[in-house]
Design an enzyme around this catalytic site. Structure first.
Site: not given
Length: 757
Positions: A18, A21, A440, A639, A643
């Site tokens: 759970c 843990c 872009d 790309d 950018d």
């Protein structure tokens, strides 16, 4: 001496049940010297740790996990450069074995419980008195308690020795209470009757609770295996064998045996076995697995080919360049695995709630027992015991722990099958909140493979002279427009002049010395700054009928020589991508370093109204900042090279990937093949995943908020409503399974591109 680079270590963990843990293991790992970050995923059962290798290593990480009270799963001994299912999913074999064991124990427990119920319902028909019958039923009930239920007790004891509690603690306490009370009734019924209590046993309840909980975990394990199936599906794409060429002999060998440098033959209709370069031959190759392009691509000697793509009717020889985990497919598998093992920030809600959840449930069970014993009707002890057991069994931190990671696992896997690589849960969650997308132009909305349309000289020079000088300078540039100039010069078989002192001014142009002349190639503004008279440029302006074209001006020694018109065709899916984003309610912008005419023409063609042209890379990042300051959650699509500042600044950086460039490190999301429609796919799938996570968390929290009070008996005085322990076990099992099944609905998500997974 510089500090070593941090490394990422992934370790399989056994014994987690759970979210409590998960929290405990993370706490122990973060307290370990050298560990910078630690994330534990309940769905994948793995701990991912970023550490300083000079201070800590695998041994220290494993020691911390064991100190928290859990076991470390042994890793397979696969070679580092192989890409098999075990290498891609090292826990697959262990999970399959655990699933079989759960199924066997669950089936046996339910069968024994049903048999005990049947016998107890008709004890007279067997001709046996109840006291003797209890002794008979003690044997199978004890067997189930020890063999099938022993895992709960062992885990609970181990965690207790380390000062913690978990879901196993609740189950162990509940089943031991039912079984232990029944043992007392069987062995010493006179003590129970002396206290005025009817000697009733709960052997059927203890066995059925164990059976139902194990059934739930078995169903959960099966569903989780389906959720992680994306990795297996990706690995299944690769070829099984390769045809190795050694001198004059050829032989089929397992693809795992191929090493870099091997010469391979690929025959018609076969899969390309590994990444490589064609040395001889020509063929058309179906690369839709990576690029999504439906039409095969022609490949000739010198071209790169990608493993797992499908060869057409030709035959060729290739040299292996990347194999196994270093291949494109291997990188994709790695990214998917890392994403599936990551956490989404929204998981912090569940982490905070579950931190003290199990201790609180134990306290509530104790309060319930005392309250029923002191205030309840007769038989008070029986009602107190049954109610306390119901509280222990009904509580389900498992569902809260699985709510987020299972959805992230399925969502990132489904995205990968659609051609979208999402780096992790944080990127997935942020993408689901995006309200503004910036594109872009070159290579994103356009094909990124521009071609020279016209060369327009002025003065005494001719077109070939202008192109020859421009190509000499542009050979030093990586820009797509530069590549178009160089390709056109090669097509015309123009001599390749040498350039010296190359310098690139990002967003403006390039300069170099060619044959003693200082040559400038770039925008009009760039040439004017370089000394060219402004009056010399108007004759070179782009004709009005070709506004979509990009014009590159050329000058030598501050004298304008001519202009080169370059056209970059718009991608077929660009308009559809923008339309899908608008329909989803997102704002769409176009930022381009190109001329206003060229950028405006592309924007009009695809349906974008907000356009900014002539923007430098750094200015793109400032534009992203301005939108963020206005309260927008921004995704930048580019790309990944020019950018990069804007991709880094954006809330979500989406990089266009193609061929071997699928793992662009600067981005949060990579689109394999570069189809812009995948932007809408990524955002839509992220939104759906976020919606599923919220549904899961609402169900998990609501389940506990509503049913724990019912199990405590708070509604009994008003409605006579109580919860039987067996029903509590069934409800608890259903809670975990339902969360995983709800996450699996994401596997049916479709992409606007129409691509099949």
């Amino acid at each position: 001496m510089t500090a070593p680079e941090p490394i990422i270590l992934s370790v399989g963990v056994e014994g987690m049940t759970c979210a409590s843990c998960v929290n405990r293991i993370e706490r122990f790992l973060r307290q370990t010297d050298g560990v910078a970050e630690a994330s534990v995923n309940l769905a994948t059962e793995r701990a991912t740790v970023r550490l300083d290798p000079s201070l800590a290593g695998r041994a220290e990480v494993e020691a911390a996990i064991e100190a928290a009270g859990y076991d470390v799963r042994a890793e397979p001994t696969e070679a580092a450069d192989t890409l098999t299912l075990d290498a891609a999913d090292p826990d697959a074999v262990a999970r399959a074995r655990e699933q079989r064991r759960l199924g066997q124990k669950a089936a046996a427990s339910v069968a024994v419980a049903v048999a005990i119920m049947a016998i107890m319902l008709w004890p007279g028909g067997l001709g046996i008195d109840m006291h003797t019958l209890n002794w008979i039923l003690l044997v199978p009930a004890t067997f189930i308690q020890v063999w099938a239920g022993g895992v709960f007790v062992r885990n609970a004891w181990r965690q207790a020795r380390h000062g913690t509690v978990s879901m196993d603690t609740l189950v162990a306490m509940g089943t031991l209470a039912a079984w232990g009370y029944s043992v007392v009734v069987t062995v010493a019924p006179e003590l129970v009757m002396a206290a005025g209590i009817e000697p009733v046993t709960y052997f059927d309840s203890s066995a059925m609770i164990i059976g139902l909980i194990l059934t739930g975990r078995w169903l959960e394990a099966r569903a989780r295996a389906q959720a992680s199936g994306a990795v297996a599906a990706l690995v299944g794409l690769q070829a099984r064998t390769a045809r190795l060429v050694r001198g004059d002999t050829e032989s089929d060998v397992p693809v795992e045996n191929i090493v870099v440098g091997d010469l391979l033959r690929v025959r018609p209709g076969e899969k390309v076995p590994v990444d490589g370069v064609i040395t001889s031959g020509t063929s058309s190759i179906d690369e839709s697995m990576l690029t999504g392009e439906p039409l095969p691509t022609t490949r000739v000697a010198g071209d790169a080919v990608i493993g797992a793509t499908l060869n057409g009717s030709g035959s060729f020889l290739m040299r292996a360049t990347h194999v196994g985990r270093d291949s494109v497919l291997g990188q994709i598998v790695r990214m998917v695995r890392e994403a599936q093992g990551s956490k989404a920030p929204i998981q912090r809600i569940a982490d905070r709630v579950t931190e003290g959840f199990v201790p609180l449930v134990i306290v509530l069970a104790a309060v319930t027992f005392v309250a029923w014993l002191l205030l309840g009707p007769e038989p008070a002890l029986t009602l107190a015991l049954v109610s306390a057991i119901s509280v222990l069994i009904i509580a389900c931190p498992c569902a809260m722990g699985l709510a987020t990671p299972t959805a992230v696992m399925v969502g990132t896997g489904r995205a990968a099958q659609s051609g979208v690589l999402i780096r992790g849960g944080a990127a997935l969650e942020m993408a689901g909140r995006v309200d503004t997308v910036i594109f872009d132009k070159t290579g994103t909305l356009t094909a990124g493979r521009p071609a020279v349309i016209a060369v327009r000289p002025v003065g005494v020079v001719d077109a070939d002279q202008v192109l020859r000088l421009a190509a000499a300078v542009e050979r030093g540039s990586e820009h797509p427009l530069a590549a178009a100039v160089v390709v056109e010069a090669a097509r015309r078989a123009l001599p390749a002049d040498e350039a010296e002192g190359f310098e690139a001014i990002i967003g403006h142009g390039v300069r170099a010395t060619v044959g003693g002349q200082v040559v400038l190639v770039g925008s009009g503004e760039f040439l004017i700054e370089g000394g060219v008279g402004p009056a010399d440029l108007p004759p070179l302006a782009v004709p009005g009928t070709a506004a979509a074209r990009t014009t590159v001006f050329v000058a030598a020694d501050a004298v304008a020589l001519g202009a080169i018109d370059i056209d970059d065709p718009i991608k077929p899916g660009a308009a559809e991508a923008v339309r899908a984003l608008h329909e989803a309610g997102l704002l769409v912008h176009l930022l381009s370093g190109d001329t206003p005419a060229a950028a405006g023409a592309v924007a009009a063609s695809v349906g974008i109204e907000s356009v900014r042209a002539g923007v430098r890379p750094a200015d793109k990042a400032e534009h992203v900042k301005a939108l963020q300051a206005a309260g927008h959650v921004v995704a930048m699509v580019g790309d990944g090279i020019n950018d990069a500042p804007a991709l880094a600044q954006a809330d979500v950086g989406i990089a266009i990937g193609s061929g071997t460039d699928v793992a662009i490190e600067a981005s949060d999301i990579t689109l394999i093949g570069g189809d812009p429609r995948l932007v809408a796919s990524a955002i839509a799938l992220s939104r759906r995943t976020l919606r599923v996570i919220r549904e899961n968390l609402a169900w998990a929290f609501g389940y506990n908020v509503v049913l724990i009070p019912v199990a405590m008996g708070l509604f009994y005085p008003f409605f006579g409503l109580r919860l039987d322990p067996m029903l509590a076990a069934a409800a608890m099992a259903f809670s975990s399974v339902s969360v995983v099944l709800n996450s699996l609905r994401l596997r049916g998500s479709t992409a606007p591109t129409g691509r099949r997974p």
